[in-house]
Design an enzyme around this catalytic site. Structure first.
Site, PDB file in Angstrom:
ATOM      1  N   ASP A  87       9.032   3.374  -7.209  1.00  0.00           N
ATOM      2  CA  ASP A  87       7.714   3.851  -6.795  1.00  0.00           C
ATOM      3  C   ASP A  87       7.257   2.840  -5.751  1.00  0.00           C
ATOM      4  OD1 ASP A  87       4.767   3.977  -6.770  1.00  0.00           O
ATOM      5  OD2 ASP A  87       5.002   5.357  -8.452  1.00  0.00           O
ATOM      6  N   SER A  88       6.708   3.311  -4.636  1.00  0.00           N
ATOM      7  CA  SER A  88       6.434   2.352  -3.555  1.00  0.00           C
ATOM      8  C   SER A  88       5.310   1.387  -3.891  1.00  0.00           C
ATOM      9  CB  SER A  88       6.165   3.080  -2.237  1.00  0.00           C
ATOM     10  OG  SER A  88       4.861   3.592  -2.196  1.00  0.00           O
TER      11      SER A  88
ATOM     12  N   THR B 246     -12.016  -4.851  11.462  1.00  0.00           N
ATOM     13  CA  THR B 246     -13.128  -4.106  10.870  1.00  0.00           C
ATOM     14  C   THR B 246     -12.709  -3.327   9.633  1.00  0.00           C
ATOM     15  OG1 THR B 246     -14.775  -2.368  11.228  1.00  0.00           O
ATOM     16  CG2 THR B 246     -12.751  -2.167  12.481  1.00  0.00           C
ATOM     17  N   GLN B 247     -13.632  -3.204   8.697  1.00  0.00           N
ATOM     18  CA  GLN B 247     -13.336  -2.360   7.532  1.00  0.00           C
ATOM     19  C   GLN B 247     -13.617  -0.895   7.833  1.00  0.00           C
ATOM     20  OE1 GLN B 247     -16.662  -3.167   4.378  1.00  0.00           O
ATOM     21  NE2 GLN B 247     -15.934  -5.167   5.000  1.00  0.00           N
ATOM     22  N   CYS B 248     -14.145  -0.581   9.031  1.00  0.00           N
ATOM     23  CA  CYS B 248     -14.274   0.827   9.442  1.00  0.00           C
ATOM     24  C   CYS B 248     -12.875   1.380   9.686  1.00  0.00           C
ATOM     25  CB  CYS B 248     -15.037   0.955  10.750  1.00  0.00           C
ATOM     26  SG  CYS B 248     -16.754   0.487  10.635  1.00  0.00           S
TER      27      CYS B 248
ATOM     28  N   THR C 126       7.597   9.608  -4.669  1.00  0.00           N
ATOM     29  CA  THR C 126       7.394  10.917  -5.319  1.00  0.00           C
ATOM     30  C   THR C 126       8.476  11.917  -4.930  1.00  0.00           C
ATOM     31  OG1 THR C 126       5.023  10.621  -5.344  1.00  0.00           O
ATOM     32  CG2 THR C 126       5.786  12.874  -5.479  1.00  0.00           C
TER      33      THR C 126
ATOM     34  N   ASP D 203       2.499   5.628  -1.043  1.00  0.00           N
ATOM     35  CA  ASP D 203       1.449   4.642  -1.336  1.00  0.00           C
ATOM     36  C   ASP D 203       1.494   3.429  -0.408  1.00  0.00           C
ATOM     37  OD1 ASP D 203       0.406   6.198  -3.323  1.00  0.00           O
ATOM     38  OD2 ASP D 203       1.307   5.090  -4.981  1.00  0.00           O
TER      39      ASP D 203
END
Ligand code: ASP
Length: 341
Positions: A58-59, A277-279, A14, A91
């Site tokens: 764009d990344s 973990t997805q936390c 960006t 991103d």
């Protein structure tokens, strides 16, 4: 003045975009135009050279070959510069920073990634402060020693360890978070470095690893996950590793089909299974619950408090080194670049 040679590498994002008049969407423009927007850089006590990807992107289009391109530019210019600033889309910046941290072994110069949420041409842009302070950090030395011999991300007044970051906001200027490690530096009236949190300058010789294994997948567990889905994943041709995003402190279903599919992946296909973990915050503690213990009993590795970005790129890096299974597990479970606690 010593320690003032900075190489700025422009990849896109960006920061250097403008509106395409036909579609109304943001697209990258070329680097010379970007520099025109920051005349302040010429007022700094740094000598800044610039290099740009031929095609700024764009990344979201970043691939491992772009990490190799970046590592290659840094390697070729390593002896001629005191620090590097990489302008990159936000991103996938956390992935690139994590990958570079593993690829650049014994890094003893700052490599600072930055970007912005608003293009440099926008009146309210956050790009100027991000770039100017990144250059400042990349050239910060004390007694000929770099203050930040690490890959970092500088965004909105904070310098974070690259392999600890996640993109946390798509709308705030404060786009990045480092949920499990405190910032390395904070910019206010003064630029304050927290030396006790920064890695020491390494003893070894700088070395760039260019082999990354791409047959690694990230699988997020959820209550509706099916046997068919998981079975397709483990039967992917050539698959080498699964980064498993589990619940809470490293817990996963204990259903027979789930555990036996993963056991088959480990025993019969030599696939490495990583438990993270997805936390966003905290570490796995898989011995705490039966649901975590069972997963570890089939031979999963302990990803502790790694981010997904760091777990993925660490595995790609380790698998590229041709190590034994035992050596991969042992290297994976300890901090190589400050990426885990
Ligand atoms: N899509 C953009 C990119 O990552 C977003 C940004 O730069 O902030 O390149």
């Amino acid at each position: 003045m010593p320690n003032n040679q900075i190489l700025m590498i422009y990849t896109g994002g960006t920061i250097g975009m403008q509106k395409d008049l036909q579609t109304g969407s943001l697209v990258p423009f070329d680097f010379s135009q970007l520099m025109e927007h920051i005349p302040e850089l010429q007022l700094m006590d740094k000598k800044i050279d610039t290099v740009s990807f031929d095609q700024p992107i764009d990344s979201s289009n970043v691939r491992p070959e772009h990490w190799l391109m970046l590592a290659d530019i840094i390697e070729k210019n390593y002896d001629n510069y005191d620090g590097f600033v990489v302008l990159h889309g936000s991103d996938t910046m956390a992935y690139t920073a994590s990958a570079l941290s593993f690829m650049l072994e014994n890094l003893s110069k700052p490599v600072i990634l930055t970007g912005s949420q608003l293009p440099i041409g926008d009146l309210r842009t956050d790009a100027k402060e991000n770039i100017i302070t990144s250059v400042q950090i990349a050239g910060s030395y004390d007694n000929n020693q770099p203050l930040v011999p690490e890959v970092g991300i500088y965004f909105e007044f904070k310098l974070l360890r690259g392999n600890r970051t996640i993109k946390a906001s798509s709308e705030h200027f404060n786009a990045f978070d480092s949920p499990n490690y405190l910032p390395l530096a904070q910019s206010g009236v003064d630029l304050k470095f927290f030396k006790e949190r920064i890695l020491p300058v390494p003893d070894g010789i700088f070395n760039v690893h260019k082999k990354l294994e791409e047959n690694v997948v990230v699988v997020k567990i959820h209550p509706a996950i099916t046997e068919t889905y998981l079975s397709h994943i483990i039967n992917l041709p050539g698959l080498k590793a699964i980064i498993l995003e589990t619940y809470g402190s490293g817990n996963a279903p204990t259903d027979d089909w789930f555990i036996s599919l993963l056991k088959k992946a480990v025993d019969q296909k030599s696939i490495h299974i990583i438990n993270i973990t997805q936390c966003q915050k905290g570490s796995i503690a898989p011995e705490k619950y039966e649901t975590g213990r069972k997963l570890m009993s089939i031979g999963a590795y302990n990803g502790k408090d790694l981010t997904t970005e760091a777990a993925l790129t660490k595995m790609m890096y380790l698998l590229g080194k041709n190590l034994s299974k035992k050596a991969i597990k042992s290297a994976f479970e300890r901090a190589l670049r400050g990426e885990m606690t």
